[in-house]
Design a protein around this motif. Structure first.
Motif, mmCIF file in Angstrom:
data_model
loop_
_atom_site.group_PDB
_atom_site.id
_atom_site.type_symbol
_atom_site.label_atom_id
_atom_site.label_comp_id
_atom_site.label_asym_id
_atom_site.label_seq_id
_atom_site.Cartn_x
_atom_site.Cartn_y
_atom_site.Cartn_z
ATOM 1 N N HIS A 151 0.804 -1.226 0.000
ATOM 2 C CA HIS A 151 0.000 0.000 0.000
ATOM 3 C C HIS A 151 0.832 1.268 0.000
ATOM 4 C CE1 HIS A 151 -3.984 -1.828 0.338
ATOM 5 N NE2 HIS A 151 -3.319 -2.811 0.898
ATOM 6 N N GLY A 152 2.064 1.205 -0.529
ATOM 7 C CA GLY A 152 2.862 2.426 -0.638
ATOM 8 C C GLY A 152 2.092 3.449 -1.454
ATOM 9 N N ARG A 153 2.187 4.713 -1.060
ATOM 10 C CA ARG A 153 1.371 5.747 -1.716
ATOM 11 C C ARG A 153 2.204 6.710 -2.545
ATOM 12 N NH1 ARG A 153 -2.801 3.383 -2.310
ATOM 13 N NH2 ARG A 153 -3.989 2.730 -0.511
ATOM 14 N N GLY A 154 3.467 6.363 -2.819
ATOM 15 C CA GLY A 154 4.304 7.239 -3.639
ATOM 16 C C GLY A 154 4.197 6.835 -5.102
ATOM 17 N N ALA A 155 5.336 6.953 -5.809
ATOM 18 C CA ALA A 155 5.352 6.576 -7.223
ATOM 19 C C ALA A 155 5.102 5.076 -7.383
ATOM 20 C CB ALA A 155 6.699 6.952 -7.834
ATOM 21 N N PHE A 156 5.439 4.306 -6.346
ATOM 22 C CA PHE A 156 5.247 2.852 -6.397
ATOM 23 C C PHE A 156 4.580 2.370 -5.111
ATOM 24 C CE2 PHE A 156 8.930 3.699 -9.097
ATOM 25 C CZ PHE A 156 8.502 3.100 -10.277
ATOM 26 N N ALA A 157 3.774 1.302 -5.232
ATOM 27 C CA ALA A 157 3.188 0.693 -4.026
ATOM 28 C C ALA A 157 4.259 -0.088 -3.276
ATOM 29 C CB ALA A 157 2.038 -0.243 -4.423
ATOM 30 N N LEU A 158 5.235 -0.602 -4.006
ATOM 31 C CA LEU A 158 6.424 -1.237 -3.426
ATOM 32 C C LEU A 158 7.616 -0.696 -4.206
ATOM 33 C CD1 LEU A 158 7.667 -3.403 -1.528
ATOM 34 C CD2 LEU A 158 7.384 -5.050 -3.392
ATOM 35 N N GLU A 159 8.555 -0.083 -3.491
ATOM 36 C CA GLU A 159 9.681 0.626 -4.124
ATOM 37 C C GLU A 159 10.585 -0.321 -4.934
ATOM 38 O OE1 GLU A 159 10.650 3.992 -4.067
ATOM 39 O OE2 GLU A 159 8.613 4.257 -3.352
ATOM 40 N N PRO A 160 11.289 0.231 -5.945
ATOM 41 C CA PRO A 160 12.234 -0.596 -6.704
ATOM 42 C C PRO A 160 13.268 -1.256 -5.787
ATOM 43 C CG PRO A 160 11.898 1.534 -7.780
ATOM 44 C CD PRO A 160 11.187 1.607 -6.459
ATOM 45 N N HIS A 161 13.471 -2.548 -5.989
ATOM 46 C CA HIS A 161 14.383 -3.322 -5.129
ATOM 47 C C HIS A 161 14.823 -4.564 -5.884
ATOM 48 C CE1 HIS A 161 10.514 -5.294 -4.690
ATOM 49 N NE2 HIS A 161 11.168 -6.382 -4.316
ATOM 50 N N ASP A 162 15.809 -5.276 -5.320
ATOM 51 C CA ASP A 162 16.133 -6.605 -5.848
ATOM 52 C C ASP A 162 15.991 -7.604 -4.716
ATOM 53 O OD1 ASP A 162 18.725 -7.521 -4.583
ATOM 54 O OD2 ASP A 162 19.430 -5.617 -5.379
ATOM 55 N N ASP A 163 15.909 -8.897 -5.077
ATOM 56 C CA ASP A 163 15.711 -9.934 -4.056
ATOM 57 C C ASP A 163 16.969 -10.752 -3.809
ATOM 58 O OD1 ASP A 163 12.958 -9.265 -3.955
ATOM 59 O OD2 ASP A 163 12.497 -10.679 -5.557
ATOM 60 N N GLY A 243 -5.689 -14.628 -9.945
ATOM 61 C CA GLY A 243 -5.590 -15.959 -10.558
ATOM 62 C C GLY A 243 -4.293 -16.177 -11.319
ATOM 63 N N ASP A 244 -3.584 -15.076 -11.658
ATOM 64 C CA ASP A 244 -2.307 -15.227 -12.368
ATOM 65 C C ASP A 244 -1.217 -15.675 -11.400
ATOM 66 O OD1 ASP A 244 -3.550 -14.277 -14.641
ATOM 67 O OD2 ASP A 244 -2.716 -12.242 -14.477
ATOM 68 N N VAL A 245 -0.361 -16.555 -11.893
ATOM 69 C CA VAL A 245 0.809 -16.988 -11.111
ATOM 70 C C VAL A 245 2.025 -16.634 -11.957
ATOM 71 C CG1 VAL A 245 2.020 -18.985 -10.141
ATOM 72 C CG2 VAL A 245 -0.486 -18.841 -9.982
ATOM 73 N N TYR A 246 2.971 -15.909 -11.366
ATOM 74 C CA TYR A 246 4.152 -15.511 -12.144
ATOM 75 C C TYR A 246 5.408 -15.725 -11.328
ATOM 76 C CZ TYR A 246 2.880 -11.042 -9.826
ATOM 77 O OH TYR A 246 2.511 -10.067 -8.915
ATOM 78 N N VAL A 247 6.474 -16.006 -12.064
ATOM 79 C CA VAL A 247 7.769 -16.313 -11.453
ATOM 80 C C VAL A 247 8.810 -15.541 -12.248
ATOM 81 C CG1 VAL A 247 9.405 -18.153 -10.876
ATOM 82 C CG2 VAL A 247 6.956 -18.667 -10.940
ATOM 83 N N PHE A 248 9.655 -14.793 -11.541
ATOM 84 C CA PHE A 248 10.662 -13.996 -12.279
ATOM 85 C C PHE A 248 11.971 -13.976 -11.509
ATOM 86 C CE2 PHE A 248 8.114 -11.076 -9.660
ATOM 87 C CZ PHE A 248 9.093 -10.397 -8.950
ATOM 88 N N ASN A 249 13.019 -13.647 -12.247
ATOM 89 C CA ASN A 249 14.337 -13.571 -11.625
ATOM 90 C C ASN A 249 14.416 -12.294 -10.784
ATOM 91 O OD1 ASN A 249 17.000 -13.407 -10.899
ATOM 92 N ND2 ASN A 249 17.776 -14.059 -12.892
ATOM 93 N N GLY A 250 14.366 -12.473 -9.463
ATOM 94 C CA GLY A 250 14.318 -11.348 -8.534
ATOM 95 C C GLY A 250 15.643 -10.624 -8.395
ATOM 96 N N ALA A 251 16.691 -11.076 -9.091
ATOM 97 C CA ALA A 251 17.951 -10.330 -9.060
ATOM 98 C C ALA A 251 17.834 -9.037 -9.868
ATOM 99 C CB ALA A 251 19.090 -11.192 -9.589
ATOM 100 N N HIS A 252 16.829 -8.963 -10.767
ATOM 101 C CA HIS A 252 16.570 -7.714 -11.495
ATOM 102 C C HIS A 252 15.829 -6.743 -10.578
ATOM 103 C CE1 HIS A 252 17.386 -8.878 -15.760
ATOM 104 N NE2 HIS A 252 17.374 -10.060 -15.180
ATOM 105 N N VAL A 253 16.092 -5.455 -10.761
ATOM 106 C CA VAL A 253 15.333 -4.462 -10.001
ATOM 107 C C VAL A 253 13.877 -4.531 -10.450
ATOM 108 C CG1 VAL A 253 15.093 -2.019 -9.413
ATOM 109 C CG2 VAL A 253 17.364 -2.977 -9.838
ATOM 110 N N HIS A 254 12.971 -4.507 -9.477
ATOM 111 C CA HIS A 254 11.539 -4.550 -9.790
ATOM 112 C C HIS A 254 10.760 -3.784 -8.734
ATOM 113 C CE1 HIS A 254 12.535 -8.108 -7.357
ATOM 114 N NE2 HIS A 254 11.304 -8.051 -6.872
ATOM 115 N N ALA A 255 9.502 -3.467 -9.043
ATOM 116 C CA ALA A 255 8.673 -2.662 -8.138
ATOM 117 C C ALA A 255 7.218 -2.993 -8.451
ATOM 118 C CB ALA A 255 8.935 -1.171 -8.385
ATOM 119 N N VAL A 256 6.313 -2.439 -7.645
ATOM 120 C CA VAL A 256 4.882 -2.628 -7.900
ATOM 121 C C VAL A 256 4.235 -1.258 -8.083
ATOM 122 C CG1 VAL A 256 2.699 -3.493 -6.967
ATOM 123 C CG2 VAL A 256 4.789 -4.821 -6.640
ATOM 124 N N GLU A 257 3.489 -1.132 -9.176
ATOM 125 C CA GLU A 257 2.767 0.113 -9.475
ATOM 126 C C GLU A 257 1.591 0.269 -8.492
ATOM 127 O OE1 GLU A 257 0.138 -0.296 -12.843
ATOM 128 O OE2 GLU A 257 0.601 1.721 -13.551
#
Ligand code: AKG
Length: 285
Positions: A151-163, A243-257
């Motif tokens: 529920h982040g309220r800035g530019a992203f709901a979850l800030e850009p990060h890597d895993d 209902g969607d299930v997705y799997v991605f390489n979390g070493a890339h920077v990613h965020a949630v809109e």
């Protein structure tokens, strides 16, 4: 204060066009998950893998649960489960021990998607002489999953990060997860609800190098990467529906809109996994 030095563009590894894609499937294919674990493709999307009534049932159980907690400023939202981020092994395993019975109870529903996912992945790995199982330490196990609603309220709901940075955190050097560092981190996300607009996964074609991580002070946390450092990096904005299930390489920077209105909720059930060695894919949350 952020210095102009730290706002230099991020440098690191970027994949070619065959790799940097989210392959789309209309049903679950565990072999595709192994392609992410093997670093052959950035991401895979299994559209509508979870039936609408199953997704709605599990998300309702999440919102109704007395065990739902609020997460702080680094990743604002609600969650149930345990997360490894920026904590010592003992604390995580204590939290995992407390969370696992709660998670098992919440997922004790017909057609539990986690069970289906791991059964399929386990069968495919078995053909290669490998298993998938929770990461361990001295007979104790990682949490099996993490429910979250960002529920982040800035530019992203979850800030850009890597895993992957957190996998080298010295606070968890003794945890089995430490062995996966340097291998692709497959981030599993099961979308339970995302009504209305927004809530896309934003995914950049960069795995930051150590120099960039150190400059930004995220060597062991992987978070947050300032938006300004990412403007020139190729990105994909991935639509995500219940209902969607997705799997991605979390070493890339990613965020949630963010969602388009504050009243919308985007809830996912997640876990991470990677090869600790060729026979063992370990999971954590
Ligand atoms: O919710 C998503 O789509 C991604 C979540 C995520 O990036 C994370 O948990 O690290």
């Amino acid at each position: 204060m952020t210095s102009s030095l730290s706002l230099r563009p991020i440098t690191g590894w970027s994949g070619n066009k065959d790799y940097f894609t989210f392959r789309e499937y209309d049903k679950f294919d565990p072999e595709a998950v192994i392609d992410v674990l093997d670093g052959k493709v950035a991401g895979v999307m299994f559209r509508g893998m979870v039936a609408p009534e199953v997704a709605a049932n599990i998300s309702q159980r999440f919102w109704d649960s007395p065990h739902r907690k609020v997460r702080g400023v680094e990743a604002p939202g609600y969650y149930i489960g345990a997360y490894t981020w920026n904590k010592p092994t003992g604390q995580y395993l204590d939290e995992a021990e407390e969370a696992n019975p709660i998670l098992r109870d919440l997922l004790d529903v017909p057609n539990d998607p986690m069970k289906e996912f791991y059964a399929g992945l386990g069968s495919s790995l078995a053909k290669r002489g490998a298993v998938v199982r929770p990461a361990e330490h001295e007979g104790r196990s990682a949490a099996i999953a993490l429910f979250r609603s960002w529920h982040g309220r800035g530019a992203f709901a979850l800030e850009p990060h890597d895993d992957d940075s957190q996998c080298s955190d010295p606070q968890m050097a003794d945890f089995e997860r430490n062995r996966v560092f340097g291998n692709p981190i497959a981030a599993l996300n099961i979308c339970l609800e995302n009504e209305g607009g927004g809530g896309r996964l934003v995914y950049w074609n960069i795995q930051p190098d150590l120099e960039s991580k150190r400059r930004l002070g995220v060597e062991y946390t992987g978070s947050p990467y300032p938006h300004e450092c990412l403007v020139d990096v190729e990105s994909k904005w991935i639509d995500v529906h219940a209902g969607d299930v997705y799997v991605f390489n979390g070493a890339h920077v990613h965020a949630v809109e963010p969602n388009t209105t504050e009243r919308q909720t985007r809830t996912t059930l997640a876990a991470m996994m990677a090869y600790a060695d060729p026979q063992n894919v370990v999971t954590w949350s």
